[in-house]
Design an enzyme around this catalytic site. Structure first.
Site, PDB file in Angstrom:
ATOM      1  N   HIS A 185       6.721  33.418  48.801  1.00  0.00           N
ATOM      2  CA  HIS A 185       6.743  33.216  50.047  1.00  0.00           C
ATOM      3  C   HIS A 185       7.452  31.420  50.159  1.00  0.00           C
ATOM      4  CE1 HIS A 185       4.168  32.653  54.254  1.00  0.00           C
ATOM      5  NE2 HIS A 185       4.143  31.537  53.686  1.00  0.00           N
ATOM      6  N   CYS A 186       8.223  31.365  51.885  1.00  0.00           N
ATOM      7  CA  CYS A 186       8.675  30.517  51.842  1.00  0.00           C
ATOM      8  C   CYS A 186       8.101  30.060  52.728  1.00  0.00           C
ATOM      9  CB  CYS A 186      10.482  30.653  52.128  1.00  0.00           C
ATOM     10  SG  CYS A 186      11.622  29.247  52.640  1.00  0.00           S
ATOM     11  N   PRO A 187       8.249  28.403  52.081  1.00  0.00           N
ATOM     12  CA  PRO A 187       7.493  27.813  53.347  1.00  0.00           C
ATOM     13  C   PRO A 187       7.893  26.875  54.121  1.00  0.00           C
ATOM     14  CG  PRO A 187       7.102  26.621  51.130  1.00  0.00           C
ATOM     15  CD  PRO A 187       7.545  27.615  51.831  1.00  0.00           C
ATOM     16  N   GLY A 190       7.764  30.527  56.886  1.00  0.00           N
ATOM     17  CA  GLY A 190       7.027  30.119  57.396  1.00  0.00           C
ATOM     18  C   GLY A 190       6.465  31.951  57.619  1.00  0.00           C
TER      19      GLY A 190
END
Length: 396
Positions: A185-187, A190
């Site tokens: 999950h890439c912040p 998003g």
């Protein structure tokens, strides 16, 4: 009351039949955010996209506004305009790829409305891992084996999505979804990175890297031109202080004593020198700047006792004399005039009253009174009395 209840129930059924069916994104159980009627799907941390976009756009704006015009001026060509145009087009392309990465379904596995039936589980399940009724999934094993290219791979049962996850699938705790070929999950975008958007994510990362190299290369060319024009170097001070730290010297010691490796008593070796300079604890200050200062009146008194009178500043003397002048009343001036007259008379006759015995003579007293009169601005009257005295002496 029953008629009303029955009427309300019938009305409720009619409203349910007439109401438009809810769309999937409206009944979504995950943590995703939807826009444009479910056409765009983002993760719950979609606001981080604002920071990502700013980190891409702001450097390009400064590059196009500051560096590119300087390049055109230095090379006397249109290279600055071309460089800015390429950078802006490349930036727009990267932002489009970013939108495709963050707004697409990353490969979310649809949830089941109820757990699978035990009879649907084949014999490849691991019976020792049988949950025994955990979370309502009675008779379902925690894992099962599936064949992938002839190789047996274990897959886990997801109690949230109520399904056996496909191979390489994982449940994202942030989006609360099972995602196929879950990468992470890439912040920064998003969104989860999975089977349906990994290609766009890779293109986004690689394109952003190329943009950074492109901007950095032109900035370095511009910087080299400035250095050659002004005959200056960059980084020399940092290199010099790295040398000083590695030899445990100060700038003053380096120019004053010219230490070498043998004569420098503070050299502990490169590693210990860096540790001593950069990682040692900062000593406490030897001064308490918030402490109260002692009163200087005691020092003034002691100097008086030793016969050394401290002369006050001129400004304070002027203020005191001004206050004295204002404090003198009219009757005090009249007494002063009378004292001056009596002193002049004593000086003329050459006699002194008994109470002046052992003190200053008439001439000394007159000189003191004259100085005192001058201090208070009475020199004019004193001079007039002197003229009268001289005329009296001449007549006599």
């Amino acid at each position: 009351m029953q008629g009303k209840a029955q009427l309300s129930d019938s009305n409720r059924r009619i409203m349910e039949l007439d109401a438009p069916p809810r769309r999937v994104y409206q009944a979504w159980k995950g943590s995703n955010l939807f826009f444009l009627g479910g056409r765009l799907i983002f993760g719950p941390d979609v606001r981080s996209l604002v920071l990502t976009v700013c980190l891409i756009i702001v450097p390009v704006i400064f590059f196009a506004a500051a560096v590119c015009p300087q390049l055109g001026h230095e090379f006397h060509s249109q290279i600055g305009g071309w460089a800015a145009s390429v950078a802006m087009i490349f930036t727009a392309y990267i932002l489009a790829i970013l939108l495709l990465t963050s707004s697409r379904d990353p490969g979310i596995v649809p949830r089941n409305s109820h757990p699978p039936e035990p009879e649907d589980i084949d014999g490849s399940s691991n019976l020792p891992d049988w949950p025994g009724g955990q979370q309502g999934s009675t008779g379902l094993p925690l894992t099962r084996d599936v064949l992938v290219n002839g190789v047996s791979v274990k897959v886990k049962y997801c109690h949230t999505c109520m399904l056996y996850r496909p191979p390489r699938c994982s449940h994202c705790s942030i989006c609360n979804n099972c995602v196929e070929r879950f990468d992470h999950h890439c912040p920064w975008v998003g969104q989860c990175i999975g089977k349906r958007n990994y290609q766009f994510f890779f293109v986004f990362v690689s394109s952003t890297t190329l943009l950074c190299i492109y901007v950095f290369a032109f900035c370095w060319v511009n910087l080299r031109r400035i250095m050659d024009t002004h005959q200056c170097k960059i980084g020399g001070l940092t290199s010099f202080h790295l040398y000083l730290i590695s030899t445990n010297q100060t700038t003053y010691e380096n120019f004053r004593y010219h230490y070498d490796w043998r004569t420098n008593p503070y050299n502990l070796g490169v590693g210990r020198n860096f540790a001593d300079v950069l990682f040692s604890s900062v000593p406490s200050s030897k001064h308490n700047f918030r402490a109260k200062v002692k009163d200087d009146s005691s020092a003034f008194t002691s100097s008086l006792s030793m016969g050394r009178v401290l002369s006050p500043p001129k400004m304070s003397v002027d203020l005191e004399m001004g206050m004295k002048r204002q404090a003198v009343a009219a009757e005090d001036l009249e007494d002063l005039h009378s004292q001056i007259g009596s002193a002049m008379g004593l000086e003329r006759c050459g006699t002194e009253p008994p109470h002046f015995v052992g003190r200053k003579g008439c001439s000394e007293m007159s000189s003191d009174i004259e100085a005192f009169a001058e201090e208070f601005g009475m020199e004019r009257g004193f001079n007039e009395r002197k003229k009268i005295e001289r005329r009296t002496n001449d007549d006599s």
